[in-house]
Design an enzyme around this catalytic site. Structure first.
Site, PDB file in Angstrom:
ATOM      1  N   HIS A 199      -5.234  34.173  69.857  1.00 46.48           N
ATOM      2  CA  HIS A 199      -5.397  34.912  68.603  1.00 46.48           C
ATOM      3  C   HIS A 199      -6.508  35.939  68.797  1.00 46.48           C
ATOM      4  O   HIS A 199      -7.507  35.677  69.470  1.00 46.48           O
ATOM      5  CB  HIS A 199      -5.762  33.950  67.466  1.00 46.48           C
ATOM      6  CG  HIS A 199      -6.504  34.612  66.341  1.00 46.48           C
ATOM      7  ND1 HIS A 199      -7.877  34.552  66.213  1.00 46.48           N
ATOM      8  CD2 HIS A 199      -6.070  35.360  65.292  1.00 46.48           C
ATOM      9  CE1 HIS A 199      -8.252  35.222  65.141  1.00 46.48           C
ATOM     10  NE2 HIS A 199      -7.181  35.733  64.565  1.00 46.48           N
ATOM     11  N   ASN A 254      -8.364  39.354  66.354  1.00 47.84           N
ATOM     12  CA  ASN A 254      -8.324  40.381  65.306  1.00 47.84           C
ATOM     13  C   ASN A 254      -9.662  41.090  65.246  1.00 47.84           C
ATOM     14  O   ASN A 254     -10.710  40.531  65.576  1.00 47.84           O
ATOM     15  CB  ASN A 254      -7.947  39.789  63.943  1.00 47.84           C
ATOM     16  CG  ASN A 254      -9.096  39.091  63.268  1.00 47.84           C
ATOM     17  OD1 ASN A 254      -9.921  39.715  62.605  1.00 47.84           O
ATOM     18  ND2 ASN A 254      -9.170  37.780  63.437  1.00 47.84           N
ATOM     19  N   ASN A 265       2.374  42.286  52.476  1.00 46.35           N
ATOM     20  CA  ASN A 265       3.672  41.755  52.885  1.00 46.35           C
ATOM     21  C   ASN A 265       3.522  40.337  53.429  1.00 46.35           C
ATOM     22  O   ASN A 265       2.803  40.099  54.406  1.00 46.35           O
ATOM     23  CB  ASN A 265       4.267  42.678  53.956  1.00 46.35           C
ATOM     24  CG  ASN A 265       5.627  42.227  54.422  1.00 46.35           C
ATOM     25  OD1 ASN A 265       5.739  41.259  55.153  1.00 46.35           O
ATOM     26  ND2 ASN A 265       6.653  42.941  53.998  1.00 46.35           N
TER      27      ASN A 265
END
Length: 287
Positions: free
Chosen positions: A123, A125, A272
């Site tokens: 992961h 970000n 979304n």
């Protein structure tokens, strides 16, 4: 506090460029991966927030040679925080939420679930957040192997440590400890993986320095992870190995649905839902 229009544009453009670099590198890895299936390719879908609040790009590859499922999403969103999100921000010490709850945010979010159980899930970000009274950066990367290889863990951490040390020698020990705490699953009494670095609310008062550090964390991702995927993508594995992978993915799903701050924020702000939940594995199991 100024609108920081130029700074916000710079950050959004860089996160978008990082997304482009990573998707290209992952498709190149697919080309070199074990066949005989066709190499995987990203399916790219524009995303949008409700009420014309910006959007982004959802890029997901499924059923590839190397990646069973990987998402690399970029977003640039804005709007007004709803009461629950306002309260959460205020509780973290963000000033001015009661007076003006407008926000802007941009970032890249990546989660990779691998075909080979010996190749670690990962992961990453990085993001920037702005409100009329504050701004900050956050992000990090963590490795999530179901079958740990100490050399992989050492390489991943060493690469991130080098990136951190170029900006502040205190960053790596501080942000490693933060990752160990943040990616812990309380109801299981264990971490979801072998850690990495994690930071949030980074505002030293020097926007350029904090942005440079955030770029360094993002740029360190491919050197930290690609060699591990390359080393294990052709390794033999057993059904017991695959079973261990599916059980470990259950931990990942539990964490992201119950604790992850980014998942909660994305759903709270009307982004979304498929893009927010792209981090979930394609298959998992519980014993």
């Amino acid at each position: 506090m100024t609108q920081m229009t130029e700074e916000r544009q710079q950050a959004a453009q860089w996160f978008r460029s990082l997304r482009d670099q990573i998707t290209a590198a992952f498709e190149a890895l697919e080309d070199a991966g074990p066949g005989p299936a066709d190499p995987g390719r990203f399916e790219v879908t524009p995303t949008a927030r409700a009420d014309d609040g910006g959007g982004g790009i959802m890029s997901v590859m499924r059923g590839g040679r190397v990646f069973e499922k990987v998402g690399v999403n970029w977003s640039e969103v804005h709007g007004t925080l709803q009461p629950r999100a306002q309260a959460a921000m205020a509780a973290r010490g963000v000033p001015g939420m009661a007076e003006d709850a407008r926000f802007w945010a941009s970032g890249i979010s990546l989660v990779a679930h691998m075909q080979n159980p010996h190749a670690p899930a990962v992961h990453m970000n990085t993001r920037m957040f702005w409100t009329p009274h504050a701004w900050w950066f956050g992000g990090g990367a963590d490795l999530n192997p179901c079958i740990e290889y100490p050399a992989d863990t050492a390489h991943f951490h060493a690469t991130l440590e080098t990136a951190c040390n170029a900006h502040d020698p205190e960053y790596y020990p501080r942000f490693k400890a933060w990752a160990d705490e943040y990616f812990f699953i309380p109801h299981r009494g264990r971490a979801r993986g072998v850690g990495g670095v994690f930071y949030d609310d980074l505002n030293s008062g020097d926007w350029q320095a904090d942005f440079a550090f955030t770029r360094a964390v993002g740029a360190a991702f491919l050197p930290a992870f690609l060699p591990l995927a390359q080393a294990h993508m052709r390794q033999d594995w057993t059904e017991a190995d695959k079973d261990a992978q599916l059980v470990h993915r259950g931990l990942y799903a539990e964490y992201n649905l119950v604790y992850d701050r980014g998942t909660k924020f994305g759903l709270e702000t009307g982004h979304n839902a498929d893009a927010v939940l792209m981090s979930l594995p394609p298959m998992a199991k519980w014993v």
